[in-house]
Motif scaffolding. Structure first.
Motif, PDB file in Angstrom:
ATOM      1  N   LYS A 145       0.835  -1.192   0.000  1.00 33.09           N
ATOM      2  CA  LYS A 145       0.000   0.000   0.000  1.00 33.09           C
ATOM      3  C   LYS A 145       0.878   1.253   0.000  1.00 33.09           C
ATOM      4  O   LYS A 145       1.974   1.254   0.548  1.00 33.09           O
ATOM      5  N   ILE A 146       0.367   2.314  -0.607  1.00 30.13           N
ATOM      6  CA  ILE A 146       1.088   3.587  -0.612  1.00 30.13           C
ATOM      7  C   ILE A 146       0.835   4.278   0.718  1.00 30.13           C
ATOM      8  O   ILE A 146      -0.314   4.505   1.104  1.00 30.13           O
ATOM      9  N   THR A 176       5.897   3.191  -0.066  1.00 29.95           N
ATOM     10  CA  THR A 176       4.935   2.149   0.305  1.00 29.95           C
ATOM     11  C   THR A 176       5.154   1.700   1.750  1.00 29.95           C
ATOM     12  O   THR A 176       6.179   2.003   2.370  1.00 29.95           O
TER      13      THR A 176
END
Length: 412
Positions: free
Chosen positions: A2-3, A30
């Motif tokens: 995920k960012i 991330t």
């Protein structure tokens, strides 16, 4: 994956500001530690405004998302605020963030981005540069014809096979206009002298930035045809594809345009009208790498080619290299000289330019890493000027026509 975070760096480009007054870099990180970098070319608002806009887009549309989902990100941003139409500033922000996503995707896969968007087609990329004629004081004198010829010969010896110059007069908010006869004489003289100097070893790229009306552009094109330029660049303002097509229909010089357009929709209109045979998308404005790949595919259907525009920093250039390397209908990539000077300093390792060609990196992602010591030393940008600007007064034939090019013996 995920960012997790986004950093924005507004880097002041030192004098003589080749490549614009500043560069807008974004860095995504991330939750597992991968970093990606991108560059925003949109310059409609001052960077102080852009920083807040970038934060807004990140928090609403990208934070916590998977960086692989670039299509989803594009559609959400494109439709933001119930718009579903090309919004220049939004697409500029999307472009930089989308590049950074691809940088992460490539690093996660251990591949250059070009291997993930169709694979390598070209082993090296032909390049061109604007002429930057240096005067005795060390500055640039774009109106000195003798210096322009000397510069053209120097660049040819370095390996460039295409040279761009723009002698058609000043840019004004009130374009397009009819060029003065003095402007047209100067434009023709530049083409004639540079063609005589380089012969058939270099293509001539005649640049304008929307200064003319369609009828004025046609008048000038007829003068230039005898010198066989490879292109006639953005001869009229970019808003009317049918008007651009009228110019294209009345000259044998290929029309190139697109640096101020954004998204596949605007380029589709241009191609449908027959307004250009060479597309000059800037990847920091059109919507990013995937959107630019779609535009290149549209061009392929129309037997048009791409020549990615680049008058900004080296991260946008690295993204352009990824696109061009994987694009069959690639023609030529804009370079800023040999990617030396500040374009080299702001990277850990400069773009590889050799004998007129860019050599695509084999490193994962975009293949470039920012030198954060240099970035921080030139941030933030404090000037009030935008990346590029036009004159805010109408074109005055008497006061704005520059006749200094006539002062050389060869031009008299």
């Amino acid at each position: 994956m995920k960012i997790a975070s986004c950093e924005t760096h507004i880097v002041a480009n030192p004098p003589p500001h080749v490549g614009g007054m500043y560069w807008i870099f974004v860095k995504l990180r991330t939750d597992d530690g991968l970093e990606g970098v991108g560059e925003i070319y949109a310059a409609t608002f001052h960077p102080k405004v852009m920083v807040h806009a970038i934060e807004d887009v990140f928090e609403r549309l990208l934070q916590g998302e998977n960086p692989h989902h670039v299509e989803r990100f594009f559609r959400r941003a494109y439709s933001s605020g119930f718009t579903q139409r090309p919004d220049l500033t939004m697409m500029g922000i999307v472009s930089g963030m989308e590049m950074a996503c691809w940088d992460i995707i490539g690093k996660a896969a251990g591949k250059p981005v070009y291997e993930l968007i169709g694979g390598r087609v070209h082993d090296k990329l032909r390049t061109y540069s604007y002429l930057y004629p240096v005067d005795r004081k060390g500055g640039y004198d774009y109106n000195n014809l003798d210096l322009a010829v000397e510069c053209a010969l120097e660049y040819m010896e370095q390996g460039f096979t295409a040279l761009k110059f723009d002698p058609a007069g000043p840019y004004t908010d009130y374009s397009g206009h009819q060029l003065s006869l003095e402007d047209m004489d100067r434009s023709e003289a530049f083409c004639r002298r540079i063609r005589e100097a380089v012969g058939n070893k270099c293509d001539l790229l005649f640049g304008t930035h929307g200064q003319m009306t369609p009828s004025g552009a046609i008048r000038l094109a007829r003068r230039l045809e005898q010198y066989d330029p490879l292109w006639f660049e953005e001869p009229i303002p970019p808003g009317n594809s049918e008007a651009m097509a009228r110019v294209a229909d009345h000259t044998t010089i290929p029309v190139a345009t697109g640096e101020r357009l954004t998204t596949k929709y605007e380029f589709h209109n241009l191609l449908q009208a027959g307004g250009a045979s060479i597309l000059q998308m800037n990847l920091g404005r059109v919507g990013g790498i995937l959107e630019a790949k779609k535009i290149a595919s549209l061009a392929e259907v129309h037997y048009a080619q791409i020549a990615p525009h680049l008058y900004n920093g080296p991260v946008g250039a690295a993204a352009s290299v990824q696109l061009a390397t994987a694009t069959p209908n690639f023609l030529v990539q804009e370079s800023i000289r040999q990617w030396d000077g500040f374009h080299a300093e702001v990277l850990e390792e400069k773009l590889e330019w050799r004998d007129g060609y860019i050599i695509p990196s084999t490193k994962p992602g975009l293949g470039v890493t920012l030198n954060m010591d240099v970035v921080k030393a030139h941030s933030p940008y404090h000037d009030k000027k935008l990346h590029l600007s036009m004159s805010d007064t109408p074109h005055d034939f008497k006061s704005q026509s520059d006749t200094s090019w006539r002062d050389t013996p060869e031009a008299k």
